[in-house]
Scaffold this active site. Structure first.
Site, PDB file in Angstrom:
ATOM      1  N   ARG A 192       4.165  47.378 -15.830  1.00 41.87           N
ATOM      2  CA  ARG A 192       5.278  46.579 -15.936  1.00 41.87           C
ATOM      3  C   ARG A 192       6.163  47.440 -16.719  1.00 41.87           C
ATOM      4  NH1 ARG A 192       9.576  44.101 -16.194  1.00 41.87           N
ATOM      5  NH2 ARG A 192       9.807  41.963 -16.906  1.00 41.87           N
ATOM      6  N   HIS A 195      10.146  47.428 -21.539  1.00 50.34           N
ATOM      7  CA  HIS A 195      11.097  46.220 -21.682  1.00 50.34           C
ATOM      8  C   HIS A 195      10.791  45.727 -23.147  1.00 50.34           C
ATOM      9  CE1 HIS A 195       6.959  44.657 -20.490  1.00 50.34           C
ATOM     10  NE2 HIS A 195       7.572  43.676 -21.413  1.00 50.34           N
ATOM     11  N   HIS A 197      11.884  41.737 -25.180  1.00 45.41           N
ATOM     12  CA  HIS A 197      12.352  40.418 -25.091  1.00 45.41           C
ATOM     13  C   HIS A 197      12.972  40.012 -26.491  1.00 45.41           C
ATOM     14  CE1 HIS A 197       9.425  40.201 -21.848  1.00 45.41           C
ATOM     15  NE2 HIS A 197       8.391  40.658 -22.809  1.00 45.41           N
ATOM     16  N   GLU A 201       5.901  37.913 -27.832  1.00 39.55           N
ATOM     17  CA  GLU A 201       5.046  37.774 -26.739  1.00 39.55           C
ATOM     18  C   GLU A 201       3.410  37.896 -27.192  1.00 39.55           C
ATOM     19  OE1 GLU A 201       5.801  40.400 -23.611  1.00 39.55           O
ATOM     20  OE2 GLU A 201       3.671  41.089 -23.606  1.00 39.55           O
ATOM     21  N   HIS A 240       7.796  47.909 -25.336  1.00 38.97           N
ATOM     22  CA  HIS A 240       6.439  48.064 -24.917  1.00 38.97           C
ATOM     23  C   HIS A 240       6.388  48.354 -23.318  1.00 38.97           C
ATOM     24  CE1 HIS A 240       7.217  43.782 -24.928  1.00 38.97           C
ATOM     25  NE2 HIS A 240       6.277  43.678 -23.835  1.00 38.97           N
ATOM     26  N   GLU A 262      11.289  35.301 -17.508  1.00 42.26           N
ATOM     27  CA  GLU A 262      10.907  36.757 -17.058  1.00 42.26           C
ATOM     28  C   GLU A 262      12.176  37.387 -16.622  1.00 42.26           C
ATOM     29  OE1 GLU A 262       8.365  39.470 -16.075  1.00 42.26           O
ATOM     30  OE2 GLU A 262       8.154  38.658 -18.353  1.00 42.26           O
ATOM     31  N   HIS A 376      -8.007  14.752 -31.637  1.00 44.48           N
ATOM     32  CA  HIS A 376      -7.314  15.453 -32.685  1.00 44.48           C
ATOM     33  C   HIS A 376      -5.862  15.532 -32.580  1.00 44.48           C
ATOM     34  CE1 HIS A 376      -7.901  18.585 -29.631  1.00 44.48           C
ATOM     35  NE2 HIS A 376      -7.041  19.294 -30.180  1.00 44.48           N
ATOM     36  N   HIS A 378      -2.532  18.275 -33.979  1.00 44.60           N
ATOM     37  CA  HIS A 378      -1.922  19.443 -34.804  1.00 44.60           C
ATOM     38  C   HIS A 378      -0.937  18.950 -35.488  1.00 44.60           C
ATOM     39  CE1 HIS A 378      -5.017  21.808 -32.481  1.00 44.60           C
ATOM     40  NE2 HIS A 378      -4.208  21.304 -31.341  1.00 44.60           N
ATOM     41  N   GLU A 383       0.867  22.294 -29.075  1.00 43.57           N
ATOM     42  CA  GLU A 383      -0.089  22.808 -28.280  1.00 43.57           C
ATOM     43  C   GLU A 383       0.152  23.262 -26.985  1.00 43.57           C
ATOM     44  OE1 GLU A 383      -4.547  21.815 -26.459  1.00 43.57           O
ATOM     45  OE2 GLU A 383      -4.198  21.099 -28.598  1.00 43.57           O
ATOM     46  N   HIS A 422      -5.143  13.668 -28.927  1.00 48.68           N
ATOM     47  CA  HIS A 422      -5.613  13.946 -27.741  1.00 48.68           C
ATOM     48  C   HIS A 422      -6.815  14.521 -27.740  1.00 48.68           C
ATOM     49  CE1 HIS A 422      -3.552  17.602 -29.474  1.00 48.68           C
ATOM     50  NE2 HIS A 422      -4.667  18.212 -28.637  1.00 48.68           N
TER      51      HIS A 422
END
Length: 496
Positions: A192, A195, A197, A201, A240, A262, A376, A378, A383, A422
């Site tokens: 890859r 590049h 962003h 990531e 990277h 992307e 549970h 968060h 999530e 959930h």
């Protein structure tokens, strides 16, 4: 069929017609007349018939059609799977793969619903039984929380079978506002390209091995090899490269922006093309003729020279040295043992042990057949989930009165907004393996059963009408996973 025949007559399809295999469809679909059309039509050798009908067919003018004896909506002798005729309030998982085509599956649960004479493609319903025949606990409106990456557009690399990538973001899963995912495949030795962003990531290697290389703002360099089960992380803007090792690789990328794409990645090749050569010659302190061979298009995913087996040959450093330890961009999660308990296993990776990923926390969970990730929620993060193996279902509770149940199989993405209750229940006969990712400094959740166990008894009794015997059984310590009967419809037999 009529349109196709007309094109053949016009000679438009003749060059393609010979030597091609006859199209086949192995999907189970409704058959026979539908929508007033009784297929297949005969083949025509010339145009025939009018495109529009007569005005004499308008309501009040046309003769009354026969309302019986035609294309009936009755499905005789519908086929039901185990547990489907049980009390709908039990909410049992219905294994629609056991239904016998074409009489099933049917969108019926207990006394609710009715048969479906079509149009339909049965595979969708087999994959999503809780959408097709939802439990009665589902009500109201909950945004779609599931996206199969198998439905995402797959962009191939630029090299000869060099790889591909597909993504999930808000374009396909609008509820996923805070995180997006990419599934990427690199052939052996493929890259890859270099590049960076605007988003952070976080990555989990799914198969094979990858050599990652990078540099931070202080000029500290980094290079490491990661294999299946390992993780890397790059903060926003950190450049990277990723190169597959000898056996190729596939990895999962998670970004902290639901609108990530992307297609919006900063690329080294494009960077070189978007400034004058005179500028680059000055910046690199070289002759301008030395830039004659720079690529004229992005390389994206392309085949490359095999990385040297001795990684030290690529460990290039400047005066700032190399990154390692708490500042390293990789974590060898594959070497961390699982926490094992009744019903399954869990291991957690968060900034406590991987501090460079300061807002990414993750749990890798294995559920045995019949087991469940406990109910549970968060407190501070949505999530983002990804299913690596098996099949499961999740019910999402949205305040104040809405809930919806979604079914998941390998390759599916799930998304649950923060504070929404959930669970994850294994609905198959094999282990379920899935990943939970949070935007949090520490992986944490509120356990519903533990909360009630640690709430003063009288409050729970007055609110939920639970007996002392039930409250005594609630665990005061978080269990994470609940063991369950592998036969998900056994409870119906117990109550009969």
């Amino acid at each position: 069929m009529y349109i196709q025949s007309t094109l053949f007559t016009a000679g438009l399809l003749l060059p393609l017609a010979y030597g091609l295999p006859k199209p086949k469809s192995s999907y189970e679909q409704n058959e026979g007349p539908v929508g007033g059309v009784d297929a297949p039509f005969p083949e025509f050798t010339a145009a025939a018939g009018d495109l529009r009908g007569s005005t004499d067919l308008q309501g009040g003018i046309a003769s009354r059609p026969s309302v019986s004896g035609g294309d009936s909506a009755v499905v005789s002798d519908p086929d039901f799977v185990n547990g489907q005729e049980a009390d709908a309030e039990l909410g049992l998982f219905l294994e629609f793969n056991d239904a016998k085509y074409p009489k099933g599956p049917q969108p019926i649960r207990g006394d609710l619903g009715q048969t479906d004479p079509g149009p339909r493609t049965y595979e969708y319903e087999k994959l999503n039984p809780d959408i097709f025949a939802p439990p009665t606990s589902d009500q109201g409106n909950v945004p779609n929380a599931m996206w199969p990456l198998g439905l995402s557009h797959n962009r191939p690399g630029t090299g000869n079978r060099s790889g591909w990538a597909r993504q999930q973001n808000v374009d396909v899963l609008p509820a996923a506002t805070d995180m997006a995912g990419v599934d990427m495949r690199l052939a052996p030795h493929a890259y890859r390209e270099l590049h960076w962003h605007t988003s952070a990531e976080w990555a989990l290697v799914l198969k094979g091995g990858v050599r990652v290389a990078s540099m931070n703002e202080d000029g500290q360099s980094f290079v490491d090899d990661v294999t299946a089960g390992d993780v890397w992380f790059f903060p926003p803007g950190i450049p990277h490269s990723l190169q597959a090792l000898d056996e190729g690789c596939e990895f999962l990328l998670v970004f902290n922006d639901g609108a990530f794409s992307e297609e919006d990645t900063f690329l080294a090749t494009e960077m070189m093309l978007r400034a004058p050569k005179e500028v680059w010659a000055k910046d690199f302190e070289i002759d301008i003729k030395d830039l004659d061979n720079i690529p004229q298009d992005q390389k994206y995913i392309f085949n490359g020279t095999p990385a040297p087996a001795d990684i030290k040959k690529q460990n290039i450093t400047g005066s700032a040295g190399a990154l390692s330890g708490s500042s390293a961009y990789t974590y060898h999660w594959s070497q961390q043992d699982f926490h094992n308990t009744t019903g399954g296993s869990v291991k957690i990776l968060d900034p406590v042990t991987f501090p460079v990923a300061d807002m990414f926390s993750a749990a890798l969970v294995v559920l045995e057949p019949g087991a469940m990730r406990e109910v549970h929620w968060h407190t501070t993060s949505d999530e983002w989930s990804y299913f690596l193996q098996g099949q499961a279902r999740i019910t999402i509770y949205k305040a104040p009165t809405s809930a919806r149940t979604f079914d998941f199989t390998a390759g599916d993405v799930g998304y649950i907004p923060k504070a929404q209750g959930h669970y994850v229940e294994n609905t198959g006969t094999e282990d379920v393996i899935f990943l939970e990712v949070l935007q949090a400094h520490k992986f944490s959740d509120i356990s519903a059963s533990q909360w009630l166990a640690l709430t003063p008894r009288q409050i729970v009794k007055d609110t939920l009408n639970l007996s002392d015997e039930v409250i005594d059984k609630l665990p005061r310590d978080k269990t994470l996973i609940k063991q369950g009967n592998k036969n998900l419809t056994a409870v119906a037999a117990d109550m009969s």
